[in-house]
Design a protein around this motif. Structure first.
Motif, mmCIF file in Angstrom:
data_model
loop_
_atom_site.group_PDB
_atom_site.id
_atom_site.type_symbol
_atom_site.label_atom_id
_atom_site.label_comp_id
_atom_site.label_asym_id
_atom_site.label_seq_id
_atom_site.Cartn_x
_atom_site.Cartn_y
_atom_site.Cartn_z
ATOM 1 N N ALA A 1 0.829 -1.203 0.000
ATOM 2 C CA ALA A 1 0.000 0.000 0.000
ATOM 3 C C ALA A 1 0.859 1.246 0.000
ATOM 4 N N ARG A 2 0.257 2.321 -0.511
ATOM 5 C CA ARG A 2 0.903 3.629 -0.439
ATOM 6 C C ARG A 2 -0.180 4.698 -0.357
ATOM 7 N N ALA A 3 0.092 5.715 0.429
ATOM 8 C CA ALA A 3 -0.829 6.842 0.544
ATOM 9 C C ALA A 3 -0.500 7.835 -0.570
ATOM 10 N N GLU A 4 -1.545 8.366 -1.181
ATOM 11 C CA GLU A 4 -1.398 9.350 -2.251
ATOM 12 C C GLU A 4 -2.467 10.402 -2.071
ATOM 13 N N LYS A 5 -2.060 11.636 -1.780
ATOM 14 C CA LYS A 5 -3.001 12.732 -1.536
ATOM 15 C C LYS A 5 -4.028 12.308 -0.495
ATOM 16 N N ASP A 6 -5.303 12.262 -0.867
ATOM 17 C CA ASP A 6 -6.375 11.922 0.075
ATOM 18 C C ASP A 6 -6.825 10.474 -0.050
ATOM 19 N N GLU A 7 -6.010 9.629 -0.686
ATOM 20 C CA GLU A 7 -6.401 8.253 -0.916
ATOM 21 C C GLU A 7 -5.320 7.287 -0.445
ATOM 22 N N LEU A 8 -5.748 6.073 -0.245
ATOM 23 C CA LEU A 8 -4.841 4.970 0.040
ATOM 24 C C LEU A 8 -4.986 3.994 -1.119
ATOM 25 N N LEU A 9 -3.871 3.670 -1.770
ATOM 26 C CA LEU A 9 -3.879 2.747 -2.899
ATOM 27 C C LEU A 9 -3.276 1.427 -2.450
ATOM 28 N N ILE A 10 -4.050 0.361 -2.575
ATOM 29 C CA ILE A 10 -3.644 -0.961 -2.093
ATOM 30 C C ILE A 10 -3.619 -1.938 -3.258
ATOM 31 N N GLU A 11 -2.577 -2.756 -3.307
ATOM 32 C CA GLU A 11 -2.501 -3.874 -4.243
ATOM 33 C C GLU A 11 -2.403 -5.146 -3.415
ATOM 34 N N ALA A 12 -3.300 -6.067 -3.666
ATOM 35 C CA ALA A 12 -3.291 -7.343 -2.947
ATOM 36 C C ALA A 12 -3.353 -8.470 -3.972
ATOM 37 N N ASP A 13 -2.533 -9.480 -3.784
ATOM 38 C CA ASP A 13 -2.508 -10.625 -4.688
ATOM 39 C C ASP A 13 -3.095 -11.841 -3.996
ATOM 40 N N LYS A 14 -3.869 -12.618 -4.761
ATOM 41 C CA LYS A 14 -4.481 -13.847 -4.255
ATOM 42 C C LYS A 14 -4.459 -14.884 -5.366
ATOM 43 N N VAL A 15 -3.932 -16.069 -5.061
ATOM 44 C CA VAL A 15 -3.959 -17.180 -6.010
ATOM 45 C C VAL A 15 -5.105 -18.105 -5.598
ATOM 46 N N VAL A 16 -5.931 -18.476 -6.562
ATOM 47 C CA VAL A 16 -7.040 -19.405 -6.314
ATOM 48 C C VAL A 16 -6.466 -20.812 -6.295
ATOM 49 N N ARG A 17 -6.599 -21.486 -5.154
ATOM 50 C CA ARG A 17 -6.054 -22.835 -4.977
ATOM 51 C C ARG A 17 -7.159 -23.797 -4.557
ATOM 52 N N SER A 18 -7.247 -24.912 -5.244
ATOM 53 C CA SER A 18 -8.279 -25.899 -4.906
ATOM 54 C C SER A 18 -8.026 -26.525 -3.541
ATOM 55 N N THR A 19 -6.797 -26.444 -3.044
ATOM 56 C CA THR A 19 -6.454 -27.048 -1.757
ATOM 57 C C THR A 19 -6.860 -26.181 -0.569
ATOM 58 N N ASP A 20 -7.273 -24.938 -0.820
ATOM 59 C CA ASP A 20 -7.717 -24.095 0.287
ATOM 60 C C ASP A 20 -8.990 -24.702 0.879
ATOM 61 N N PRO A 21 -9.029 -24.885 2.197
ATOM 62 C CA PRO A 21 -10.135 -25.622 2.807
ATOM 63 C C PRO A 21 -11.504 -25.003 2.570
ATOM 64 N N TYR A 22 -11.584 -23.709 2.390
ATOM 65 C CA TYR A 22 -12.876 -23.073 2.206
ATOM 66 C C TYR A 22 -13.446 -23.311 0.806
ATOM 67 N N LEU A 23 -12.654 -23.867 -0.116
ATOM 68 C CA LEU A 23 -13.154 -24.127 -1.465
ATOM 69 C C LEU A 23 -13.619 -25.561 -1.680
ATOM 70 N N VAL A 24 -13.279 -26.453 -0.770
ATOM 71 C CA VAL A 24 -13.664 -27.854 -0.921
ATOM 72 C C VAL A 24 -15.189 -27.948 -0.982
#
Length: 149
Positions: free
Chosen positions: A19-42
């Motif tokens: 994340a980085r703050a810019e003027k009156d905003e906060l800009l966030i980059e988040a990465d997520k890989v979709v994995r079949s092994t994640d327990p919430y997807l079973v």
């Protein structure tokens, strides 16, 4: 019953967040890989791993909550919260549009632009894209203080 709300551990909304703050905003980059092994997807969808779009909402909430310290102005706008209000909650869902399915192996990039909303609330706009640049979802939410961790 004590009247105190309890919560299960949330899913991990992101594998990496910057994340980085810019003027009156906060800009966030988040990465997520979709994995079949994640327990919430079973068993979520028979014979195919399909990432539920509702998990993007929690990804926004988690990413903003973890990176809000980068913007003292937005933290102040949100206010201190009351006793036990140690994390952010979804206040309202302004809009949500899912354009493509999010499948096993997809590398998702959540681009979140956070700004001041109504008093005591933040506005977060999500642009979610796959690693090939294709937009898969866009959402606008309001976040408020609430809940206990």
């Amino acid at each position: 019953m004590s009247g105190r709300r309890g919560y299960a551990r949330p899913i991990d909304g992101a594998d990496r967040i910057t994340a980085r703050a810019e003027k009156d905003e906060l800009l966030i980059e988040a990465d997520k890989v979709v994995r079949s092994t994640d327990p919430y997807l079973v068993g979520h969808f028979p014979e195919i791993t399909l990432y539920p779009a509702v998990f993007l909402l929690d990804g926004i909430r988690q990413a903003v909550g973890s990176e809000l310290h980068h913007s003292p102005a937005l933290t102040a706008h949100l206010g201190p919260g009351g006793p036990g209000e140690t994390w952010l909650e979804l206040g309202t869902l302004g809009s949500a549009r899912v354009l493509r399915p999010m499948l096993e192996g997809d590398e998702l990039r959540l681009l979140i632009r956070v700004s001041a909303g109504r008093p005591g609330a933040l506005r977060a706009a999500l642009d979610c894209r796959r690693s090939d640049g294709a937009q898969v979802a866009k959402m606008t939410v309001e976040l408020v203080r609430g809940g206990t961790s």
